[in-house]
Design an enzyme around this catalytic site. Structure first.
Site, mmCIF file in Angstrom:
data_model
loop_
_atom_site.group_PDB
_atom_site.id
_atom_site.type_symbol
_atom_site.label_atom_id
_atom_site.label_comp_id
_atom_site.label_asym_id
_atom_site.label_seq_id
_atom_site.Cartn_x
_atom_site.Cartn_y
_atom_site.Cartn_z
ATOM 1 N N GLU A 152 25.830 34.892 22.954
ATOM 2 C CA GLU A 152 24.608 35.698 22.970
ATOM 3 C C GLU A 152 23.865 35.507 21.642
ATOM 4 O O GLU A 152 24.459 35.622 20.571
ATOM 5 C CB GLU A 152 24.997 37.166 23.128
ATOM 6 C CG GLU A 152 23.811 38.088 23.233
ATOM 7 C CD GLU A 152 24.230 39.546 23.371
ATOM 8 O OE1 GLU A 152 25.074 39.996 22.569
ATOM 9 O OE2 GLU A 152 23.713 40.224 24.266
ATOM 10 N N LYS A 206 27.012 58.681 17.368
ATOM 11 C CA LYS A 206 26.794 57.968 16.115
ATOM 12 C C LYS A 206 25.843 56.819 16.452
ATOM 13 O O LYS A 206 26.227 55.799 17.011
ATOM 14 C CB LYS A 206 28.089 57.397 15.543
ATOM 15 C CG LYS A 206 27.862 56.898 14.116
ATOM 16 C CD LYS A 206 28.703 55.717 13.729
ATOM 17 C CE LYS A 206 28.278 54.409 14.264
ATOM 18 N NZ LYS A 206 26.966 53.904 13.835
ATOM 19 N N GLU A 256 29.241 49.040 27.461
ATOM 20 C CA GLU A 256 28.062 48.260 27.874
ATOM 21 C C GLU A 256 27.844 47.210 26.801
ATOM 22 O O GLU A 256 27.415 47.543 25.690
ATOM 23 C CB GLU A 256 26.827 49.155 27.986
ATOM 24 C CG GLU A 256 26.911 50.200 29.077
ATOM 25 C CD GLU A 256 26.875 49.605 30.466
ATOM 26 O OE1 GLU A 256 26.636 48.393 30.625
ATOM 27 O OE2 GLU A 256 27.124 50.361 31.415
ATOM 28 N N TRP A 305 20.987 49.210 18.068
ATOM 29 C CA TRP A 305 19.664 49.410 17.481
ATOM 30 C C TRP A 305 18.526 48.948 18.374
ATOM 31 O O TRP A 305 17.368 49.177 18.050
ATOM 32 C CB TRP A 305 19.552 48.690 16.121
ATOM 33 C CG TRP A 305 20.122 47.302 16.110
ATOM 34 C CD1 TRP A 305 21.350 46.940 15.642
ATOM 35 C CD2 TRP A 305 19.520 46.099 16.608
ATOM 36 N NE1 TRP A 305 21.555 45.594 15.815
ATOM 37 C CE2 TRP A 305 20.437 45.053 16.406
ATOM 38 C CE3 TRP A 305 18.290 45.793 17.213
ATOM 39 C CZ2 TRP A 305 20.190 43.731 16.783
ATOM 40 C CZ3 TRP A 305 18.042 44.479 17.594
ATOM 41 C CH2 TRP A 305 18.972 43.467 17.387
ATOM 42 N N CYS A 338 20.043 43.265 25.853
ATOM 43 C CA CYS A 338 21.342 42.851 26.392
ATOM 44 C C CYS A 338 21.152 42.070 27.676
ATOM 45 O O CYS A 338 21.937 41.206 28.007
ATOM 46 C CB CYS A 338 22.201 44.080 26.655
ATOM 47 S SG CYS A 338 21.386 45.290 27.683
HETATM 48 P P1 NAD Z 1 27.129 46.294 17.233
HETATM 49 O O1 NAD Z 1 28.277 46.094 18.161
HETATM 50 O O2 NAD Z 1 27.099 45.547 15.972
HETATM 51 O O3 NAD Z 1 27.013 47.838 16.818
HETATM 52 C C1 NAD Z 1 26.891 48.838 17.797
HETATM 53 C C2 NAD Z 1 27.366 50.164 17.213
HETATM 54 O O4 NAD Z 1 28.758 50.091 16.926
HETATM 55 C C3 NAD Z 1 26.676 50.569 15.919
HETATM 56 O O5 NAD Z 1 26.413 51.959 15.986
HETATM 57 C C4 NAD Z 1 27.741 50.263 14.862
HETATM 58 O O6 NAD Z 1 27.632 51.047 13.716
HETATM 59 C C5 NAD Z 1 29.009 50.582 15.604
HETATM 60 N N1 NAD Z 1 30.221 49.898 15.135
HETATM 61 C C6 NAD Z 1 30.316 48.696 14.530
HETATM 62 N N2 NAD Z 1 31.621 48.399 14.304
HETATM 63 C C7 NAD Z 1 32.354 49.429 14.794
HETATM 64 C C8 NAD Z 1 33.758 49.698 14.896
HETATM 65 N N3 NAD Z 1 34.670 48.836 14.467
HETATM 66 N N4 NAD Z 1 34.152 50.852 15.481
HETATM 67 C C9 NAD Z 1 33.245 51.726 15.966
HETATM 68 N N5 NAD Z 1 31.909 51.530 15.889
HETATM 69 C C10 NAD Z 1 31.467 50.389 15.326
HETATM 70 O O7 NAD Z 1 25.842 46.021 18.145
HETATM 71 P P2 NAD Z 1 24.318 45.988 17.681
HETATM 72 O O8 NAD Z 1 24.129 44.764 16.858
HETATM 73 O O9 NAD Z 1 23.907 47.308 17.167
HETATM 74 O O10 NAD Z 1 23.587 45.814 19.104
HETATM 75 C C11 NAD Z 1 23.421 44.592 19.715
HETATM 76 C C12 NAD Z 1 24.475 44.366 20.788
HETATM 77 O O11 NAD Z 1 24.420 45.420 21.762
HETATM 78 C C13 NAD Z 1 24.239 43.104 21.581
HETATM 79 O O12 NAD Z 1 25.455 42.415 21.747
HETATM 80 C C14 NAD Z 1 23.740 43.588 22.930
HETATM 81 O O13 NAD Z 1 23.970 42.727 24.007
HETATM 82 C C15 NAD Z 1 24.451 44.868 23.080
HETATM 83 N N6 NAD Z 1 23.726 45.740 24.019
HETATM 84 C C16 NAD Z 1 24.256 45.950 25.262
HETATM 85 C C17 NAD Z 1 23.556 46.731 26.190
HETATM 86 C C18 NAD Z 1 24.108 47.003 27.576
HETATM 87 O O14 NAD Z 1 23.669 47.960 28.214
HETATM 88 N N7 NAD Z 1 25.057 46.222 28.068
HETATM 89 C C19 NAD Z 1 22.341 47.309 25.828
HETATM 90 C C20 NAD Z 1 21.840 47.056 24.549
HETATM 91 C C21 NAD Z 1 22.549 46.289 23.650
#
Ligand code: NAD
Length: 499
Positions: free
Chosen positions: A392, A187, A261, A163, A295
């Site tokens: 984090e 998704k 990522e 998000w 991130c």
């Molecule tokens: P999240 O891992 O909670 O969710 C990310 C996505 O995964 C969402 O679309 C969610 O619905 C989906 N999801 C959740 N559980 C799942 C499962 N079991 N199987 C498949 N899909 C599933 O992350 P968030 O809270 O949306 O985002 C924040 C995180 O993203 C932070 O840890 C941040 O560091 C990371 N991030 C990394 C980068 C990068 O480029 N390395 C960039 C931005 C954010």
């Protein structure tokens, strides 16, 4: 047309549908999800809550578009023309897309505008790359063979995105995947699904064949269905390290390729020979921009003890003046965090750090404006074993870790499970290179922080991920190499001897 966020603040929620095979549909179950505006706390849009049958339909559409549709027969030049058209349409709609994204995740409209203004460059760059995908003609060690390789699209790509920068992180996957010739299902995060849907409208307008780009909205259930579908050839995920690990495990059942990522706990390393004002500014940018929901946030300040008081003093003074408020206003510097869960998580981590003995240099839980805001917070007297130093936070919380020698700075910087990014602040070019070479992170900025570009690979060491986005390396993530051997002599060979 939604031109400013405030235009719709008083309207009833906008109902969006998902894009599957070129049609706009609801979930088969009829269920819907609310998308909240983090600033007002009210539902501003609703989307279908997809489950297994909806995901199966989207993957089926992408599979058919790849295997049988016109997309698979299109030349790279024609694919590139469509990508360039997307760049034009996004550039036309920057204000609208930025307003929508800010509405969905609470980030500043001016930050979102800057991001959407830049996003067309990903489409332009990868459009330029599409007709430069080349195989090789190989030297055979046998005179009767000629050998060459072809680079072919990997097939159906399933993207799952977070998000914090929903549009940008989707495009990091989408532009190279389409340039390679893949088809795509995304998704988006259940908290910020709208920009993906809006991009879907632009795909229609650009004239992409149906099924090339599909959007399914929903939460983890839809994500799991996508990961488990054996017709998916590559999963491209950005999100938390924990979810990344569960995706890698689930993908192993079908041995589906995975690009990850993930999270970070990146060090901003400040030496006593730095330019003080620039370093202080870089520290602020590293941790307080986007309310720390990045991130690559520079969440560990690794600073030489001899200048700690001076530089930290500057940073604390500036942090105290950061203007929190309405993300649509031009002078706001920090908006709310994106969700209530995130607010609770950040508050809990600050509380337990204080209980563990950390001390506030500024910020904390008292005296904020309420709602989903978190004050810019700096914690000193932290120990390397504290969870605030190791985990984090994904919020505006900086931990300060002093050092005396260069070796100590490198050891502290590398004392983490993550390896996404690092900043180094020094005027000494030899030191800058020495330290950059030894820090185990996918991106190192010297006298800068939080800069990314479409042509510069981005990704993590260690538990920050697998693979790279951006640059030509990103294209390779979506290509297979096929080796073709041609026998030239027509001779019959001994069937029991290899080669
Ligand atoms: P999240 O891992 O909670 O969710 C990310 C996505 O995964 C969402 O679309 C969610 O619905 C989906 N999801 C959740 N559980 C799942 C499962 N079991 N199987 C498949 N899909 C599933 O992350 P968030 O809270 O949306 O985002 C924040 C995180 O993203 C932070 O840890 C941040 O560091 C990371 N991030 C990394 C980068 C990068 O480029 N390395 C960039 C931005 C954010």
């Amino acid at each position: 047309m939604l031109d400013t966020v405030s235009d719709t603040r008083d309207q009833s929620p906008v109902a969006y549908d998902m894009l599957v095979n070129g049609g706009w549909v609801g979930a088969a179950s009829g269920r819907r999800l609310d998308s909240l505006d983090p600033y007002t706390g009210r539902t501003w849009a609703t989307v279908p809550d997809a489950a297994m049958p909806d995901v199966a339909a989207a993957v089926g559409a992408a599979r058919a578009a790849f295997d049988m549709g016109p997309w698979g027969r299109m030349t790279a030049r024609d694919r590139a023309a469509l990508l360039r058209r997307m760049a034009e349409l996004i550039a036309r709609d920057v204000d609208r897309l930025a307003a929508i994204e800010s509405r969905d995740n609470g980030k500043l409209v001016r930050e979102m505008k800057a991001q959407w203004r830049y996003i067309p460059e990903w489409f332009n760059y990868f459009a330029g790359a599409a007709d430069k995908i080349e195989g090789a003609s190989l030297q055979s060690d046998r005179s009767n063979f000629t050998i060459f390789t072809r680079k072919e699209p990997v097939g159906v790509v399933a993207a799952i995105t977070p998000w914090n920068s929903p549009g940008l992180l989707l495009v990091w996957k989408l532009a190279p995947a389409l340039a390679a010739g893949c088809t795509f299902v995304v998704k988006p995060s259940e908290h910020t699904p709208i920009s993906a849907i809006e991009l879907g409208k632009l795909f229609e307008e650009a004239g992409f064949p149906p099924g090339v780009f599909n959007v399914v909205t929903g939460g983890p259930e839809a994500g799991r269905a996508l990961v488990g579908d054996p017709r998916v050839d590559k999963i491209a995920f950005t999100g938390s390290t924990d979810v990344g690990k569960s995706i890698a495990k689930a993908a192993a059942d079908n041995l589906t390729g995975v690009l990850l990522e993930l999270g970070g706990k990146s060090p901003n390393i400040v030496f006593d020979d730095c330019e003080r004002k620039a370093a202080a500014n870089g520290i602020i940018a590293g941790i307080f921009a986007a309310s720390g929901q990045s991130c690559m946030a520079g969440s560990r300040l690794v600073i030489q003890r001899s200048i700690m008081d001076e530089v930290l003093g500057r940073v604390v003074e500036r942090a105290k003046t950061i203007k929190l408020g309405d993300p649509t206003q031009a002078d706001t510097e920090m908006g709310p965090v994106a969700t209530r869960q995130q607010h609770e998580k950040i508050s809990g981590m600050i509380r337990s750090a204080l209980a563990d003995g950390a001390r506030l240099a500024c910020g904390g839980l008292e005296g904020g404006p309420g709602g989903l805001f978190v004050l810019p917070t700096i914690l000193v007297d932290v120990r390397p074993d504290m969870s605030i130093v190791r985990e984090e936070v994904f919020g505006p919380v900086l931990c300060v870790l002093p050092f005396d020698t260069e070796e100590e700075a490198i050891a502290i910087a590398n004392d983490t499970q993550f390896g996404l990014a690092a900043g180094i602040w020094t005027q000494n070019v030899q030191r800058a290179h020495r330290v950059a070479n030894q820090v185990r992170a996918g991106t190192v900025w010297i006298n800068a922080y939080r800069v990314v570009g479409y042509n510069a690979p981005f990704g993590g060491y260690k538990q920050s991920g697998w693979g790279r986005e951006n640059g030509m390396q990103a294209l390779d993530e979506y290509l297979e190499t096929k080796t073709i051997w041609i026998e030239l002599s027509g001779a019959t060979r001994d069937p029991f001897t290899i080669g």
